[in-house]
Write a protein that holds these residues in place. Sequence first.
Motif, PDB file in Angstrom:
ATOM      1  N   LEU A 294     -31.312  56.957 -19.389  1.00 15.30           N
ATOM      2  CA  LEU A 294     -30.118  56.894 -18.635  1.00 15.30           C
ATOM      3  C   LEU A 294     -29.721  57.627 -17.428  1.00 15.30           C
ATOM      4  O   LEU A 294     -29.095  57.270 -16.604  1.00 15.30           O
ATOM      5  CB  LEU A 294     -28.967  57.069 -19.674  1.00 15.30           C
TER       6      LEU A 294
ATOM      7  N   PHE B  90      -0.868  57.974 -19.598  1.00 15.33           N
ATOM      8  CA  PHE B  90      -2.264  57.729 -19.738  1.00 15.33           C
ATOM      9  C   PHE B  90      -2.730  58.229 -20.886  1.00 15.33           C
ATOM     10  O   PHE B  90      -3.448  57.256 -21.635  1.00 15.33           O
ATOM     11  CB  PHE B  90      -2.915  58.332 -18.483  1.00 15.33           C
TER      12      PHE B  90
ATOM     13  N   HIS C  89     -20.188  57.817  -6.884  1.00 17.07           N
ATOM     14  CA  HIS C  89     -18.769  58.277  -7.163  1.00 17.07           C
ATOM     15  C   HIS C  89     -18.580  59.378  -6.074  1.00 17.07           C
ATOM     16  O   HIS C  89     -17.310  59.260  -5.578  1.00 17.07           O
ATOM     17  CB  HIS C  89     -18.714  58.814  -8.570  1.00 17.07           C
TER      18      HIS C  89
ATOM     19  N   MET D 179       0.382  56.211 -12.392  1.00 17.39           N
ATOM     20  CA  MET D 179       0.504  56.536 -13.934  1.00 17.39           C
ATOM     21  C   MET D 179       0.328  58.101 -14.187  1.00 17.39           C
ATOM     22  O   MET D 179      -0.405  58.726 -13.899  1.00 17.39           O
ATOM     23  CB  MET D 179      -0.520  55.884 -14.773  1.00 17.39           C
ATOM     24  N   LYS D 180       1.356  58.478 -14.906  1.00 16.47           N
ATOM     25  CA  LYS D 180       1.214  59.980 -15.356  1.00 16.47           C
ATOM     26  C   LYS D 180       0.463  60.230 -16.266  1.00 16.47           C
ATOM     27  O   LYS D 180       0.010  59.440 -17.144  1.00 16.47           O
ATOM     28  CB  LYS D 180       2.744  60.201 -15.696  1.00 16.47           C
ATOM     29  N   PHE D 181      -0.156  61.546 -16.374  1.00 16.91           N
ATOM     30  CA  PHE D 181      -1.133  61.795 -17.375  1.00 16.91           C
ATOM     31  C   PHE D 181      -0.837  61.542 -18.964  1.00 16.91           C
ATOM     32  O   PHE D 181      -1.368  61.036 -19.574  1.00 16.91           O
ATOM     33  CB  PHE D 181      -1.466  63.291 -17.198  1.00 16.91           C
TER      34      PHE D 181
ATOM     35  N   VAL E  53      -4.635  55.778 -23.828  1.00 10.95           N
ATOM     36  CA  VAL E  53      -6.032  56.055 -24.140  1.00 10.95           C
ATOM     37  C   VAL E  53      -6.479  56.886 -25.339  1.00 10.95           C
ATOM     38  O   VAL E  53      -7.347  56.469 -25.948  1.00 10.95           O
ATOM     39  CB  VAL E  53      -6.888  56.615 -22.920  1.00 10.95           C
TER      40      VAL E  53
ATOM     41  N   THR F  63     -24.842  56.762 -10.318  1.00  9.91           N
ATOM     42  CA  THR F  63     -23.450  56.630 -10.594  1.00  9.91           C
ATOM     43  C   THR F  63     -22.762  57.952  -9.977  1.00  9.91           C
ATOM     44  O   THR F  63     -21.747  57.574  -9.246  1.00  9.91           O
ATOM     45  CB  THR F  63     -23.045  56.618 -12.245  1.00  9.91           C
ATOM     46  N   TRP F  64     -23.365  58.864 -10.355  1.00  5.89           N
ATOM     47  CA  TRP F  64     -22.790  60.400  -9.832  1.00  5.89           C
ATOM     48  C   TRP F  64     -22.583  60.292  -8.290  1.00  5.89           C
ATOM     49  O   TRP F  64     -21.837  60.566  -7.410  1.00  5.89           O
ATOM     50  CB  TRP F  64     -23.599  61.519 -10.342  1.00  5.89           C
TER      51      TRP F  64
ATOM     52  N   PHE G 239     -28.153  44.405 -13.741  1.00  2.35           N
ATOM     53  CA  PHE G 239     -27.159  44.690 -14.909  1.00  2.35           C
ATOM     54  C   PHE G 239     -27.751  44.442 -16.241  1.00  2.35           C
ATOM     55  O   PHE G 239     -27.819  44.876 -17.124  1.00  2.35           O
ATOM     56  CB  PHE G 239     -25.929  43.770 -14.604  1.00  2.35           C
TER      57      PHE G 239
ATOM     58  N   LEU H 286      -9.840  57.060 -27.639  1.00  2.00           N
ATOM     59  CA  LEU H 286     -10.576  58.368 -27.506  1.00  2.00           C
ATOM     60  C   LEU H 286     -10.834  59.082 -28.787  1.00  2.00           C
ATOM     61  O   LEU H 286     -11.925  59.592 -29.063  1.00  2.00           O
ATOM     62  CB  LEU H 286      -9.980  59.539 -26.326  1.00  2.00           C
TER      63      LEU H 286
ATOM     64  N   LEU I  27     -26.913  41.362 -10.585  1.00  2.01           N
ATOM     65  CA  LEU I  27     -26.952  40.884 -11.886  1.00  2.01           C
ATOM     66  C   LEU I  27     -28.163  41.116 -12.626  1.00  2.01           C
ATOM     67  O   LEU I  27     -28.261  41.593 -13.872  1.00  2.01           O
ATOM     68  CB  LEU I  27     -26.609  39.467 -11.874  1.00  2.01           C
TER      69      LEU I  27
ATOM     70  N   LEU J  28     -29.798  55.987 -14.084  1.00  2.00           N
ATOM     71  CA  LEU J  28     -28.513  55.538 -13.920  1.00  2.00           C
ATOM     72  C   LEU J  28     -27.399  56.549 -13.761  1.00  2.00           C
ATOM     73  O   LEU J  28     -26.589  56.035 -12.709  1.00  2.00           O
ATOM     74  CB  LEU J  28     -28.317  54.413 -15.128  1.00  2.00           C
ATOM     75  N   LEU J  29     -27.373  57.525 -14.419  1.00  2.00           N
ATOM     76  CA  LEU J  29     -26.386  58.370 -14.421  1.00  2.00           C
ATOM     77  C   LEU J  29     -26.292  59.186 -12.843  1.00  2.00           C
ATOM     78  O   LEU J  29     -25.186  59.212 -12.280  1.00  2.00           O
ATOM     79  CB  LEU J  29     -26.199  59.517 -15.376  1.00  2.00           C
TER      80      LEU J  29
ATOM     81  N   ILE K 224     -28.725  46.487 -19.617  1.00  2.00           N
ATOM     82  CA  ILE K 224     -28.246  46.266 -20.988  1.00  2.00           C
ATOM     83  C   ILE K 224     -29.340  45.813 -21.839  1.00  2.00           C
ATOM     84  O   ILE K 224     -29.374  46.160 -23.185  1.00  2.00           O
ATOM     85  CB  ILE K 224     -27.363  45.046 -20.864  1.00  2.00           C
TER      86      ILE K 224
END
Lengths: 341, 386
Positions: free
Chosen positions: A325, A6, A336, A1-3, A10, A332-333, A261, A14, A258, A328-329, A265
């Motif tokens: 957080l 996208f 990724h 998908m081109k920017f 979005v 994720t970092w 998760f 946003l 789970l 968690l971050l 939450i």
Amino acid sequence: MKFKTFAAFVGPSLFLMFLFIAAPLVSVFIGSFQLTQPVLEQVEEETCTPGFVTQTCTTTMVTRPILDEFGEIQTTTEWVGWTNYTRVLDPEATWAAISNWDWNALMQVDFWAALRFTLMFTLVTLPLVIGVGLAIALAVNNAAKSIKGPIIFVSLLPFIITPVIGALSIRWLFIGDGILTSALEAWLDQDIAMFAQAWTIELMMLFYRVWHVAPFAFVIFYAGLQTVNQDTLESAIIDGASRWDRLRFVVVPHLMPLIVFIALIHLMDTYRVFEEIVGFTSQAHVISLQWLTYDFLQPDDAGNRAFGRASASAMLTMVGIVFLLIPLLRRTWRDHHGGSH
Amino acid sequence: MSDTPRALRQPLSLRLGSAGFLAFWCLIAAFPIFWIGVMSFKAPVDAFASNPLDVIFGPATRDGGDGLSLLDIVIGLAFLFFSIRYAMTWLPKMVAQHSPGGQMIAGWIIAAVGYAVAFVIGFFVILPFVLGLLNPILGPLGNPIVGLTTQHYEAVWVENQFYNNFTNSLIVTVGVVTVSLTVGTLAGYGLARSGSNLAFWILIIALVFRALPHSVLVAGYLPVFVNSAEILRPFLGDAAPTLYGQPWAVIAVLVSINQPFTIWMLRSFFQNIPNELDEAARVDGCTHFQAFRWVIMPVMWPGVITTGLFSFLLAYNDFLVTSLLLDQSNQTMVPAIAGYFNRETTTTDQVEAVAAAVSITAPLFLLVMIFQRQIVSGLTAGAVKG
């Protein structure tokens, strides 16, 4: 998908998030260092009462707000540095309480009382919700097929009910000589007033929250239980694992993502505990961080809202969320970067 | 049971324990809701009686002249039973027969509204009238045994004009669901089909936004909203609106607060729709938007309906945002109920608050009945994919 495509997809979302989430955060941050007040002036006012021969006159200095050309009260906004934070945190009283090891004095400062309740509430409900949810899921998984539908229906009711009303419905069972209070009184043979002290109210709040969130945990665990690997279970049986061992070493590890998760939450949602305070009208005994900000934002008797203090307490609430957080971050970092490089 | 392996068979004690626990849970889950339902129909003395039997049978209410006889109960229950059964069996057939192709949704809406109106007229107008004629004739069968009064509902809806709050709730909820789904669907699709780093970071930031307490955000809106007429005057002239107290401003706020959750959920639904579908459309010469319109839109409705339910719940259940950003004149239902229990001076006020609470809960109850499957699938989709 081109920017470009996208961005077109979005973009609206946003834009909304930027305008109504990111921008208010900045404005709260700035607002927490500012104080908006009505501009006051001192006026000499002479009031005279008729008397014998001469009038008796008294002059008093009266403070009153200046009105602008539209007839509304003029306000000024000043940069006040940390004043708002000082007013919320009350460092003097806090420091005095800490140096005297006086817990009760510390709890006199609203912010610390709110923080204590919020953290206690979050940490106590977390294991209860996961435990109760898992127990219900196991029991439903065990039940006959024909009754599963109705049970899920009944279980969803506490979850979808409006939080304020859910809290109220529990409160009405206990208020005054409500049926549950009188049942407790008959059982314990003593007079009970559920709304007279903090700890009974907190108990009811804990009960309410577990009642409200356990169905959510139940539904998710129940879905997870359907995908437990039957072969692993069978080999565990052949290896002589008892029912308890199978639960502990096969089922729970399978459900672990789970559980994480739900815990996540739940931490986010419970940290903003608020509706319970409204539903149980408990502000005289128990308050939470979100309620503190809400209270500052409510107009007082003169119709003024304490925006400065509200922003300060909102920023302090944010700090807590950031701590929550960070783990968690970071994870994720790492995931990724580990995954894509 | 004989075909289960012996090792998997459960001892009687375990099965009894598990069944007992379930029964206990169902009791706890339903009891508070059931109980406020019962309380709302009783005179204040009965509603807050300490003896549960008094609350159920309502002797004071019965002595006040409002009650149901055995005949009322039997016929009422029969009426309820058959109307639910007809709704399950006869209604879908009629809808399928009479609605033109492709218009199933419109057909369902018309049918549901028509059926609801017919039910209300039948249950609350015709039935009481017929029973009012029958009861005196039948003697002992017609004597009231259970106290029941609708006076609190009348007080709430007619005297206190709760329908105004209901309309406001309706406006806010419908607005939030429509806008949030329109915006969220586009974003969810874009995020699901783009594997870029940017998409990943948008999702992470959305997750952070999801964690923010709403009061933090409202503290940011409120000063701006109250003074918006002055702030916007240089741009809009005298037409500059005061955003405080405007339902559409609240809709925009709730949509934005709900966006993080919506895009996460819709993204996971769109990821379940195979990529080959829109690739095929692209090969045939569609642009991305055309592919979305003609290939994805027809198959996305289950996910959209589920996400819509959660938007509905957020908007309908919200207390904090609506109570701070709307004024008395256009308050929604949930903050309005706070007015009842804050001023609860008499027990009558309290029972009226109970009746208002039940009125707010009733639509949610219907919602679970109709959409149970979607709610469950929505909850699990978020967990398993997210």
